[in-house]
Design an enzyme around this catalytic site. Structure first.
Site, mmCIF file in Angstrom:
data_model
loop_
_atom_site.group_PDB
_atom_site.id
_atom_site.type_symbol
_atom_site.label_atom_id
_atom_site.label_comp_id
_atom_site.label_asym_id
_atom_site.label_seq_id
_atom_site.Cartn_x
_atom_site.Cartn_y
_atom_site.Cartn_z
ATOM 1 N N THR A 36 -6.038 8.250 -5.391
ATOM 2 C CA THR A 36 -6.009 8.178 -3.927
ATOM 3 C C THR A 36 -5.097 9.233 -3.317
ATOM 4 O OG1 THR A 36 -6.410 5.816 -4.073
ATOM 5 C CG2 THR A 36 -5.599 6.626 -1.979
ATOM 6 N N GLU A 63 0.831 -1.205 0.000
ATOM 7 C CA GLU A 63 0.000 0.000 0.000
ATOM 8 C C GLU A 63 0.867 1.257 0.000
ATOM 9 O OE1 GLU A 63 -2.705 -1.275 -1.010
ATOM 10 O OE2 GLU A 63 -4.078 -0.278 0.368
#
Lengths: 311, 311
Positions: free
Chosen positions: A185, A132
């Site tokens: 994001t 991530e």
């Protein structure tokens, strides 16, 4: 032990409206698939990526799947193990549904299965967080933890990492709609203010506590009342076309609660059954169509298993 | 129906470390007593206050007990009912143990009982909050709600008011020590910053969610791990002599968690049994004595009933 494996890992809804960075749940679809084989060679090779429109890197040091598998191999003392990876994206990238997380989790679950399950799924979370970090610039766990563990998950603490599986009503479903607009994001995170009013934070943690209580009590009303976000949603919703209209449509159609999935642009509703979830996705898609925005939709129970072996 | 009643209402521990303004629990002791009688006269009269060192007003418009009883009488359409109140303070004022709340709750429970329980205890909360507004300048509910309802209480939302009773481990005890130093609630609130970092707020609501989960799961370890407060405690602890030493002493003696009760200066520990709670209060008192500070201490189960009729 087998030499090759095909794994599915699920999409996830992070934040669950009020629980920014600490809550998430997994769904049965969409999700990503990884086919992994142990090879005679040295190191990781990505032989194929499909469904990504050429967006994802084949370079194993830059791809989140291979990078987190490499972390795992380093950890278990086999840094040079020969591994071939095929990644089949079956869900949209940049959708707010934990796309990078689904791929990474599929890869980690695959290598861990091939090597005899040296770690539990929960123990794989820190490795997935490394992925991530590479994908989003920030090693959050609210997608990877539910993707690995299934169900509803609370990340009580990041340092040290402390992850709690939460119960939820058996019949709970999620209605997910992805409007095909672009919300990276990283940008979505940067829009959020770094300081907040204490009184707003109090409102937020009252709701987080209410949502967790509602899940334990299987009290849909309480779950719904708690699904409000006064800190992050007001900013992030700007990037989602007709967000508040979509909410009204979903709530009128019987949603327990409604909000942004992760950093968006996907939105989701929780419902008490599949029928209501189907009705909601239909109406939301219809509205988006009426303002000329294409969308994808998914209806699913809350996922109870995490990643699974397909073959 | 009876004309006179004697009521006890319990002290309360607000915040429970991480749950600023949203969590609280009640204890069996200390607490306050109210003797209330219906009279032939018109309006509320406070005939006696004991145990307050002359600190509390006898004027019924300024006393929190009579003021909230008056709100209740207005609400039920009997604003001029003749009522005589005796307030017997059995706990220290300004201790952070919900002293004004215990008095107010005793008064409201008394009048409601005398008039045939027109409202439930939960429905009395907003009237008690009016008393808190008068006492502290701020109508919070994290003392009055647990004092009225017993047990552990979550105030999910203030507008609208939404109060949830939480479960807790049957054997849980509280060890409370009140160091006799002066910390007025108003000042303690004003010391707190009005803005906080979002990342600190995330840490805090992770802990709030963890504490609530721990209560539902009856998991003492999780309860203890969640009892940390990075937002309010660092400021409020300044006013409490040797706060961090007291914490170390309590944790070494077997506390599940330790922190400031409400706005202090009282501190409390949660424990798994009465013995550990007694040991902790003894050691804390000893330490405070060694730095020339007198203290009072209380050991109690978590209160399961709220206010009770004594006579």
């Amino acid at each position: 032990m087998r030499n090759s494996i095909k794994v599915f890992a699920p999409a996830t809804v992070a934040n669950v409206v009020c629980g920014y960075d600490v809550l998430g749940f997994a769904v049965n679809q969409p999700g990503d698939e990884v086919i992994m084989s142990l090879t005679e060679g040295k190191g990781i090779n990505i032989s194929k990526i499909t469904g990504d429109d050429g967006k994802l890197p084949l370079n194993p040091t830059k791809n989140t799947v291979s990078a987190s598998v490499q972390h795992y191999l380093n950890h278990i003392g086999k840094p040079d193990l020969g591994v071939d990876i095929e990644l089949h994206k079956k869900m949209p990238i940049g959708s707010g549904l934990g796309s990078s997380s689904a791929s990474t989790v599929a890869g980690l679950f695959a290598i861990n299965s091939l090597l005899g399950n040296l770690l539990t799924n929960k123990e794989l979370v820190p490795f997935a967080m490394k992925g991530e970090e590479l994908a989003c610039g920030y090693g959050h766990a609210d997608n990877v933890a539910p993707a690995l563990m299934g169900g509803f998950v609370l990340i009580r603490s990041y340092q040290p990492l402390d992850i709690i599986s939460l119960p939820f009503p058996e019949d709970m479903h999620a209605a997910i709609v992805y409007p095909e607009v672009d919300v990276p994001t990283k940008d979505a995170r940067q829009m959020i203010r770094s300081k907040v009013l204490l009184k707003d934070a109090v409102t937020q943690w009252g709701n987080v506590a209410g949502l967790v209580s509602g899940l334990f009590m299987k009290d849909y009303d309480l779950i719904g009342r708690s699904m409000t976000d006064i800190l992050v949603e007001p900013t992030r919703s700007i990037l989602i076309p007709d967000f508040y209209k979509l909410r009204t449509i979903a709530m009128k159609a019987g949603a327990v609660g409604f909000g942004i999935s992760g950093s968006g642009p996907s939105v989701f509703a929780l419902t008490k059954d599949a029928d209501t979830a189907n009705k909601i996705t239909e109406k939301l898609k219809q509205h988006l169509q009426s303002i000329s925005i294409n969308s994808l939709s998914f209806v699913s129970e809350v996922n109870k298993k995490g990643p699974i072996i397909l073959d």
